[in-house]
Design an enzyme around this catalytic site. Structure first.
Site, PDB file in Angstrom:
ATOM      1  N   ARG A   1     157.457  24.353 -51.777  1.00 21.42           N
ATOM      2  CA  ARG A   1     155.989  24.391 -51.640  1.00 21.42           C
ATOM      3  C   ARG A   1     155.403  23.054 -52.096  1.00 21.42           C
ATOM      4  O   ARG A   1     154.414  22.564 -51.559  1.00 21.42           O
ATOM      5  CB  ARG A   1     155.375  25.560 -52.424  1.00 21.42           C
ATOM      6  CG  ARG A   1     153.851  25.547 -52.411  1.00 21.42           C
ATOM      7  CD  ARG A   1     153.226  26.905 -52.635  1.00 21.42           C
ATOM      8  NE  ARG A   1     153.753  27.618 -53.774  1.00 21.42           N
ATOM      9  CZ  ARG A   1     153.448  27.378 -55.048  1.00 21.42           C
ATOM     10  NH1 ARG A   1     152.603  26.419 -55.373  1.00 21.42           N
ATOM     11  NH2 ARG A   1     153.971  28.100 -56.014  1.00 21.42           N
TER      12      ARG A   1
ATOM     13  N   TYR B   1     135.899  22.020 -31.549  1.00 21.38           N
ATOM     14  CA  TYR B   1     136.876  23.079 -31.281  1.00 21.38           C
ATOM     15  C   TYR B   1     136.357  24.398 -31.884  1.00 21.38           C
ATOM     16  O   TYR B   1     135.925  24.424 -33.054  1.00 21.38           O
ATOM     17  CB  TYR B   1     138.232  22.683 -31.884  1.00 21.38           C
ATOM     18  CG  TYR B   1     139.177  23.827 -32.027  1.00 21.38           C
ATOM     19  CD1 TYR B   1     139.631  24.508 -30.901  1.00 21.38           C
ATOM     20  CD2 TYR B   1     139.601  24.263 -33.263  1.00 21.38           C
ATOM     21  CE1 TYR B   1     140.493  25.591 -31.028  1.00 21.38           C
ATOM     22  CE2 TYR B   1     140.468  25.338 -33.402  1.00 21.38           C
ATOM     23  CZ  TYR B   1     140.901  26.002 -32.272  1.00 21.38           C
ATOM     24  OH  TYR B   1     141.740  27.075 -32.397  1.00 21.38           O
TER      25      TYR B   1
ATOM     26  N   ASP C   1     139.121  14.847 -35.915  1.00 18.72           N
ATOM     27  CA  ASP C   1     140.162  15.612 -35.233  1.00 18.72           C
ATOM     28  C   ASP C   1     140.649  14.762 -34.057  1.00 18.72           C
ATOM     29  O   ASP C   1     139.930  14.556 -33.086  1.00 18.72           O
ATOM     30  CB  ASP C   1     139.559  16.944 -34.758  1.00 18.72           C
ATOM     31  CG  ASP C   1     140.587  17.872 -34.135  1.00 18.72           C
ATOM     32  OD1 ASP C   1     141.588  17.359 -33.617  1.00 18.72           O
ATOM     33  OD2 ASP C   1     140.370  19.090 -34.155  1.00 18.72           O
TER      34      ASP C   1
ATOM     35  N   LYS D   1     149.959  20.918 -30.642  1.00 21.03           N
ATOM     36  CA  LYS D   1     149.695  20.441 -29.284  1.00 21.03           C
ATOM     37  C   LYS D   1     150.665  19.298 -28.926  1.00 21.03           C
ATOM     38  O   LYS D   1     151.841  19.519 -28.894  1.00 21.03           O
ATOM     39  CB  LYS D   1     148.225  19.994 -29.173  1.00 21.03           C
ATOM     40  CG  LYS D   1     147.217  20.983 -29.801  1.00 21.03           C
ATOM     41  CD  LYS D   1     147.227  22.310 -29.093  1.00 21.03           C
ATOM     42  CE  LYS D   1     146.078  23.218 -29.435  1.00 21.03           C
ATOM     43  NZ  LYS D   1     146.217  24.100 -30.560  1.00 21.03           N
TER      44      LYS D   1
END
Ligand SMILES: Cc1ncc(COP(=O)(O)O)c(C=O)c1O
Length: 383
Positions: free
Chosen positions: A46, A99, A171, A196
């Site tokens: 983590r 988005y 972004d 993506k």
């Protein structure tokens, strides 16, 4: 190194990994220590993991930043940025053409007392008015935007916001570092839904962030392990593999997209084509100046702006499936109104141009004649 070389060699030294030519997958939750308080680079995944670290260093290098971070999804990455830098009563200004999932996330921050302002920043003077009236903590950009591929002037807006002491985040999912490097244009934080193009094979959900400077990296380094939205080693390994072909994939995506956009612009079933590579696109000149290419997404509006026509197109394509993502090697179609932007109120969707008849194509790297034939056959049914 040039970009096509960088995607293959960035941030990886095989001497650190038993001379393995490709970055190994460290599918481990923990690492052994010889004694208490031993200063080892990896203890618990983590906090940090060697495969994740290679990916984080890779995105930092590709985006010309200083530090990188990898998250379990794109939206977890955006959330970590907002969580790290925004507090109740702070103001964030975000592009209105955003988005859908980020729009929904900001509604949650608004409930927690963050002042969220959406603004049409294709008109840069709109930012001046906001900066004059508010102490803005963060400016959040997305360009080209999803789904209408509208652009904002990154350098100009970043300059204005930074002159008022705001942090500038962006972004960069649609452009990828292949087409634009926002840190070079004055941004502090660059975000990617690596789900993506960076992954490129539609088999991973992952978010990547690159920041420029310790003042942004340090608080993120505290927040990411503290909140735990890390990317798993296997997903990091898959994205590292995908990134190696980013340059060749992007080149083919945008070559196909340009041809498709030009053909669809002449199609009798199409009212409008949105693609920054078309001279008819409202931000074509800015795209030529700001980007190194126009990307692989083409959005169209059907002349027959009805749900029946949309369904007919979707049902009559054989190769291109309806799916809510983009950026993979395969072509896909998305119905923005009911998929990517489903959470947005109807009136806002219409105001932003997200009509019923709008279809967003993620243009894959198949043969362009096969892509066009499949779309053309389906469009004929709407005439
Ligand atoms: C532009 C953009 N940003 C962020 C996201 C969110 O990323 P993820 O789905 O990986 O959480 C998406 C997903 O569609 C997107 O298209």
């Amino acid at each position: 190194m040039k970009f096509a070389t960088d995607v293959i060699h960035a941030a990886y030294n095989n001497e650190d990994h038993k001379r393995a030519i490709m970055p190994p997958l460290y599918q481990n939750s923990m690492f052994a220590m010889h004694e208490i308080n031993e200063n080892v680079p990896f203890k618990y995944s983590r906090l940090s993991n060697p495969t994740r670290k290679i990916l984080e260093d890779t995105i930092a290098e590709l985006e010309h930043g200083t530090h990188g971070f990898a998250f379990g999804s794109g939206i977890a990455g955006i959330d970590c940025i907002f969580r790290t830098f925004l507090r109740p009563n702070d103001t964030i200004v975000a592009v209105s053409d955003l988005y859908g999932g980020c729009h929904d996330l900001l509604q949650i921050y608004a409930q927690w007392g963050v002042n969220v302002i959406f603004a049409d920043l294709t008109q840069p003077e709109n930012l001046d008015k906001i900066l004059a009236e508010h102490q803005v903590k963060m400016l959040w950009l997305e360009t080209p935007s999803n789904p209408l591929l509208r652009l904002v002037d990154i350098e100009l807006l970043a300059k204005k916001a930074k002159a008022h002491g705001a942090i500038v985040g962006i972004d960069n999912t649609f452009a990828t570092p292949y087409l634009q490097n926002p840190i070079d244009m004055g941004c502090d934080i660059v975000f990617h839904s690596a789900t993506k193009y960076l992954c490129g094979h539609s088999d991973v959900l992952l978010g990547l962030v690159a920041v420029n400077g310790k003042e942004f990296a340090k608080p993120m380094q505290m927040m990411l392990p503290a909140t735990g939205a890390i990317a798993g080693p296997m997903d990091c390994w898959l994205v590292l593999r995908g990134i190696k072909t980013l340059a060749v994939r992007m080149e083919q995506h945008q070559k196909n997209a340009q041809i498709l956009a030009e053909r669809l612009e002449k199609h009798p079933a199409i009212a409008k084509v949105y693609y920054p590579g078309l001279p008819s696109h409202e931000h074509h000149e800015l795209a030529k100046r700001q980007m190194r290419g126009f990307g692989g997404v083409v959005t169209v509006c059907l002349k027959n702006d009805t749900i029946e026509a949309v369904n007919s197109v979707i049902q009559n394509m054989d190769m291109i499936y309806l799916a809510s993502s983009l950026g993979g090697v395969e072509s896909l179609v998305n119905h923005c109104y009911s998929q990517s932007h489903s959470g947005m109120p109807h009136d806002l969707k219409i105001e932003l141009g997200i009509k019923l008849g709008l279809l967003r194509f993620s243009v894959g790297i198949e043969d362009i004649d096969d892509i066009y034939a499949d779309i053309d056959k389906a469009l004929q049914t709407t005439l």
